[in-house]
Write a protein that holds these residues in place. Structure first.
Motif, mmCIF file in Angstrom:
data_model
loop_
_atom_site.group_PDB
_atom_site.id
_atom_site.type_symbol
_atom_site.label_atom_id
_atom_site.label_comp_id
_atom_site.label_asym_id
_atom_site.label_seq_id
_atom_site.Cartn_x
_atom_site.Cartn_y
_atom_site.Cartn_z
ATOM 1 N N ARG A 56 -9.137 -8.260 -9.536
ATOM 2 C CA ARG A 56 -8.666 -7.290 -10.522
ATOM 3 C C ARG A 56 -7.438 -6.523 -10.177
ATOM 4 N NH1 ARG A 56 -13.011 -4.610 -14.237
ATOM 5 N NH2 ARG A 56 -11.104 -4.144 -15.209
ATOM 6 N N CYS A 57 -7.283 -6.526 -8.702
ATOM 7 C CA CYS A 57 -6.251 -5.478 -8.006
ATOM 8 C C CYS A 57 -5.243 -6.464 -7.599
ATOM 9 C CB CYS A 57 -6.776 -5.166 -6.224
ATOM 10 S SG CYS A 57 -8.555 -4.328 -6.750
ATOM 11 N N ARG A 58 -3.997 -5.842 -7.172
ATOM 12 C CA ARG A 58 -2.757 -6.459 -6.641
ATOM 13 C C ARG A 58 -2.932 -6.757 -5.383
ATOM 14 N NH1 ARG A 58 0.908 -2.414 -6.831
ATOM 15 N NH2 ARG A 58 0.916 -2.362 -4.546
ATOM 16 N N ASP A 78 -1.300 -7.587 -1.576
ATOM 17 C CA ASP A 78 -0.070 -7.646 -0.785
ATOM 18 C C ASP A 78 0.018 -8.935 -0.200
ATOM 19 O OD1 ASP A 78 0.813 -5.120 -1.930
ATOM 20 O OD2 ASP A 78 0.163 -4.108 -0.152
ATOM 21 N N TYR A 82 -5.168 -4.611 -0.949
ATOM 22 C CA TYR A 82 -5.153 -4.648 -2.308
ATOM 23 C C TYR A 82 -5.093 -3.255 -2.798
ATOM 24 C CZ TYR A 82 -7.716 -9.102 -1.414
ATOM 25 O OH TYR A 82 -7.736 -10.575 -1.035
ATOM 26 N N CYS A 113 -5.995 -1.048 -8.218
ATOM 27 C CA CYS A 113 -7.372 -1.474 -8.508
ATOM 28 C C CYS A 113 -7.668 -0.591 -9.670
ATOM 29 C CB CYS A 113 -8.396 -1.506 -7.465
ATOM 30 S SG CYS A 113 -8.219 -2.398 -6.080
#
Length: 473
Positions: free
Chosen positions: A401-403, A405, A422, A425
């Motif tokens: 659910r996090c972005r 890198d 990450y 979040c």
């Protein structure tokens, strides 16, 4: 080790949840109001990351069974047990409104008479366990709870069948205010029936209070391990000035390195304490000195292990370095951070016990559950499971659910780390950094999970990794 969201539940087992009381590696404890008992209760819930670990679930359930079996007023009372919708077990138990002995010790010095009385109550509680064939194995200040006396009817007044009274205030630790209350011993999650504790035993306990034999998987752990823990509690209770001579002799024998040199059980320890009543003396308040240094000196005098002293000593150095109980993990701590932990729960070591690990944070006890508390988990495992390299291992520790890198690599302190960051979040920690490295030609895995402070520099994680020293077998 992935921190749960930390969101406060509204209701557990029919009890309305008021606030978080505490959190540890295995469980979270909430304050709730039980409309059936018409009283405030503590509700202990297994942590999310251990929900599918059958060994940890059994240890959690064992606590409730042992407390119900002994049924002593000196042990925290269990009201009921159950499971949440996600299958995690919980225990509804008595709430100790006075907090813990750890809170009391951190608030300042304790009068000698109060310290002596607390230790005697602890000994009586542990004697109840020993009479029932149970070894606690983790007697620490955090597991000794304070129940202040409540005047009059112990059932709080309510305005209706399901309406709780005003939420109780957060307790203020004060030895004088608590004096005369009841002590209860809690957290039997590490306890075992004596029959199960014989022969090969799993390493379990807290450095500084754990008996030396608990660090040896081939040793037999019996009542004398608890005697050692009570001796260490006594050294903390009497603080910088130390106990009166008679009590000092009792604590020295209780903390003898060899089990055979200690009292045989809690009852013998309690009787030895009672015999010191005539020689108790000292001022009501101790001079405020460096408690950690004084306790370390008392531990050396009592013959405790060097590892326990190191845990107390490094915190007072200008550039503190924490070393775990195995001696295989060392880390230079960021300013204001401290270390806790004696093993990687759920991950066994090759020679028995738990793989080495520690949590470092300004507040290690709340790092897992409080999204605003920064910190890091550092673990070392000699069993890499199916991972063929560090990136393969990190592929099993994602945060969908996090972005994420891009994966990067950095060499710090002669270790080649693979790192994934990450961010953004939506729940829990806003930023999570996962790092892994293979040591000794791939035979040992180093793993670090970091949640940096809000104002951390761009190099915070790399600087932290540069201060970590890992030793392969």
């Amino acid at each position: 080790m992935q921190p749960p969201s930390g969101a406060r539940p509204v209701e557990i087992g029919g009890c309305r949840i008021e606030r978080l009381l505490g959190a540890g590696a295995f469980a979270t404890v909430w304050l709730g109001f039980d409309p059936r008992l018409r009283d405030w209760v503590a509700i202990k819930v297994l942590a999310e990351n251990w929900a599918n670990d059958l060994r940890i679930r059994e240890r959690f359930s064992l606590e409730a069974r042992l407390l119900r079996r002994v049924d002593s007023p000196r042990l925290v009372r269990v009201h009921t047990v159950g499971e949440l919708a996600d299958g995690r077990p919980y225990i509804v138990m008595e709430w100790a409104a006075g907090g813990s002995l750890r809170d009391l010790l951190e608030a300042g010095d304790i009068p000698a008479d109060t310290a002596w009385g607390i230790l005697r109550q602890v000994a009586a509680a542990v004697a109840d366990l020993h009479t029932n064939g149970i070894v606690h194995r983790d007697l620490t200040p955090g597991n000794v709870l304070l129940c202040p006396p409540r005047p009059g009817d112990t059932t709080p007044a309510t305005t209706g069948e399901h309406t709780p009274p005003e939420p109780p205030a957060v307790p203020t630790a004060d030895a004088q205010a608590w004096s005369g209350g009841r002590i209860v011993v809690a957290d039997l999650g590490l306890a075992k029936a004596m029959a199960a504790a014989s022969g090969l035993t799993a390493r379990a306990g807290t450095p500084g209070y754990m008996a030396p034999e608990q660090d040896d998987p081939s040793s037999t752990v019996d009542e004398r391990a608890d005697v050692y823990g009570m001796g260490r509690l006594g050294l903390r209770l009497f603080g910088a000035a130390g106990p009166p001579p008679g009590v000092a002799a009792v604590l020295a024998r209780a903390t003898a390195p060899a089990p055979a040199a200690r009292y045989r059980d809690a009852d013998a320890f309690a009787r030895a304490l009672a015999d010191t009543a005539t020689c108790r003396a000292g001022p009501d308040r101790r001079p405020r000195r460096n408690r950690r240094t004084a306790v370390a000196a008392l531990v050396l005098a009592a013959g405790a292990t060097a590892g326990a002293v190191a845990v107390d000593a490094w915190r007072d150095r200008p550039d503190p370095v924490a070393t775990d109980a195995s001696g295989r993990i060392s880390v230079r701590l960021p300013p204001g951070w401290r270390a806790e932990g004696a093993g990687w729960a759920g991950r066994p070591a090759a020679g028995g016990g738990l793989a080495p690990a520690m949590v470092i944070s300004p507040d290690p006890a709340h790092w897992v559950t409080d999204p605003e508390v920064p910190g890091a988990f550092i673990g070392l495992s000699d069993g890499r499971e199916a991972a063929t390299d560090a990136a393969d291992f990190l592929a099993g520790h994602t945060h969908p659910r996090c972005r994420a890198d891009p994966v990067r690599a950095v060499r710090r302190a002669d270790v080649e780390w693979t790192i994934v960051r990450y961010a953004a979040c939506p729940t829990g920690k806003p930023v999570i950094v996962e790092a892994a490295a293979l040591l000794a030609g791939g035979a040992t895995l180093g793993y670090v999970q970091v949640t940096p402070p809000d104002a951390a520099s761009a190099t915070f994680v790399d600087d932290l990794l540069a201060g970590i020293t890992l030793r392969a077998r």
